[in-house]
Design an enzyme around this catalytic site. Structure first.
Site, mmCIF file in Angstrom:
data_model
loop_
_atom_site.group_PDB
_atom_site.id
_atom_site.type_symbol
_atom_site.label_atom_id
_atom_site.label_comp_id
_atom_site.label_asym_id
_atom_site.label_seq_id
_atom_site.Cartn_x
_atom_site.Cartn_y
_atom_site.Cartn_z
ATOM 1 N N ARG A 129 -1.059 2.368 -10.151
ATOM 2 C CA ARG A 129 -0.242 1.347 -9.504
ATOM 3 C C ARG A 129 0.282 0.329 -10.517
ATOM 4 O O ARG A 129 -0.411 -0.027 -11.473
ATOM 5 C CB ARG A 129 -1.034 0.651 -8.391
ATOM 6 N N GLN A 176 0.261 -10.621 -2.790
ATOM 7 C CA GLN A 176 -0.626 -10.459 -3.941
ATOM 8 C C GLN A 176 -0.081 -11.189 -5.156
ATOM 9 O O GLN A 176 -0.826 -11.886 -5.858
ATOM 10 C CB GLN A 176 -0.815 -8.971 -4.250
ATOM 11 N N ASP A 327 1.241 -3.175 5.723
ATOM 12 C CA ASP A 327 0.167 -2.186 5.697
ATOM 13 C C ASP A 327 0.083 -1.373 6.986
ATOM 14 O O ASP A 327 -0.633 -0.367 7.039
ATOM 15 C CB ASP A 327 -1.183 -2.870 5.458
#
Length: 449
Positions: A129, A176, A327
């Site tokens: 990632r 994030q 999500d």
């Protein structure tokens, strides 16, 4: 193979009505932040309802490595004796964040303005990632980074010895990235400013304020402007973690597509920056209601009741809602398969760089189970077949992604033939009680090829 051991094949079969109470685990986003800010406070923070999945346990181990005393008292009760802002010790070993993109990015931010050197790694999925979206703004504070090609883990960060505050516009919606910059700003003098064009989940701002930081948020022509005053002394807190709406989504969505179902999911966090899925489901015609609405620890909470909804309709999901349900698109696509008409999802490029390429993973698996899907770089369309008309019968790749695995197992509960996943092991990262919880409601999930 799973990042935490050998692959665990699972399958799910058509089942009778799902009924009862689903006590899902604590919110993962809040659990991560409670541990990190507890470690940056001076004194003892007490946490109840902590999610004890692998992702959060990896963050707890990381905070111990930085010098905080983190104690598991059992039953989701934990305490953290913090070391204060700027008090992190240099870890003796590599920090392994397992499968957690949230954990590693937030921890990077928390340590980036301390004069310590830390090497981060993770499992096979996490190590693929991109981390540049976080390390680029951390470099503005004075942190230095060395990692693999493409900004991937393993990666070493040398924290800034003399950090400076920054003003940073987040290029794509990401809680994030925003949170990493705010955590880095705690140990920088002056004011650190983060600008996000689209509002993302605000757990960090709420919890920072709860710990005593001076943080303000203002909606302007530029977007949402969040300003943090650096170098506070954070005061320890008593935190009750609400249950995770992202985990609740699986029991809720299963109830909507399995005939005769009636499931209550108590004490679910309904922060408006997280509740987009439930708004979307209601627009599709879902029988979904909120009961006993209240505030707990500054977060809105309610009990959710979900009942079988035979006449679900495909809709075009408001792209502005994407950040509040990013999500949940995999499980939404499962519900969309049982709706009538097309469900159109746009502005979701972020799904391409999650634990897996979630658009590709879900599109491929849904097609294998008889559902027509169209996709582009930042959009996808699921053409619903209606209640009782999803063939099923395929085994899908989970790609080391817990949400992909759980979504296909929910699909199998209402499809006409069993649906399998090649590896359900990653489910433990976020929802370790998924199997017994769903079995308790009446689901039929089995292990083995």
């Amino acid at each position: 193979m799973s990042g935490h051991g050998n692959p665990i094949p699972m399958s799910s079969a058509k089942c009778g009505p799902l009924t009862g109470t689903a006590n899902v685990p604590g919110d993962k986003s809040i659990s991560h932040r409670a541990l990190i800010l507890g470690a940056m406070a001076v004194g003892e923070t007490r946490i109840t309802g902590l999610l004890e999945g692998e992702d959060v346990l990896d963050t707890a181990r990381a905070m111990r490595a930085f010098g905080a005393e983190v104690t598991d008292h059992g039953g989701g009760a934990w305490s953290v004796h913090g070391v204060g802002v700027g008090g992190f010790a240099e870890p003796e070993n590599v920090i392994d964040c397992g499968n957690s993109g949230t954990g590693v990015r937030l921890i990077m931010g928390a340590m980036a303005t301390s004069p310590i050197t830390v090497t981060f790694t993770g499992d096979a999925s996490l190590n693929m990632r991109p981390m540049a979206r976080v390390t680029d703004p951390l470099a503005l504070f004075g942190a230095q980074t060395v990692g693999r090609v493409g900004g991937r883990l393993p990666m070493t960060i040398v924290g800034a010895r003399d950090p400076v505050p920054v003003r940073y516009t987040v290029p794509v919606p990401s809680a994030q990235v925003k949170s990493a910059v705010l955590l880095a700003g705690l140990n920088a003098p002056g004011q650190t400013v983060v600008i996000e064009r689209e509002a993302t989940r605000d757990h960090s701002e709420r919890m920072l304020a709860g710990f005593g930081a001076v943080v303000t948020s203002e909606d302007t022509d530029e977007g949402r402007v969040i300003t943090l005053t650096g170098q506070p002394e954070l005061t320890p807190q008593t935190i009750t973690v609400p249950r995770d709406p992202s985990s609740a989504a699986f029991a809720v969505c299963a109830a909507l597509i399995v005939p005769g179902s009636d499931v209550l999911v108590p004490n679910i966090g309904l922060n408006p920056t997280r509740a987009g899925l439930f708004t979307t489901l209601r627009e599709m015609g879902a029988d979904l209601s909120y009961e006993n609405e209240r505030l707990e620890g500054g977060e809105p909470v309610a009990d959710l009741r979900a009942r079988f909804s035979q006449d679900l309709k495909g809709i075009e999901v408001d792209p502005a809602r994407a950040a509040s349900m990013i999500d949940e698109y995999p499980i939404l696509s499962v519900v969309a398969a049982f709706a009538t008409g097309a469900t159109i999802m746009r502005g979701v490029a972020e799904l391409r760089v999650k634990e897996s390429d979630r658009i590709d993973a879900m599109a491929t698996g849904l097609r294998a189970n008889g559902v027509e899907v169209e996709e582009g770089e930042d959009w996808w369309i699921v053409h619903g077949r209606g209640h009782g008309a999803v063939p099923g019968g395929a085994t899908c790749a989970s790609h080391l992604d817990h949400r992909i695995a759980m979504s296909f197992l929910i699909l199998g509960m209402a499809a006409n033939a069993d649906v399998g996943v090649d590896d359900g092991g990653p489910i433990a990262t976020s929802f370790p009680i998924f199997e017994p919880l769903m079995a308790g409601l009446g689901a039929n999930i089995s292990r083995g090829a």
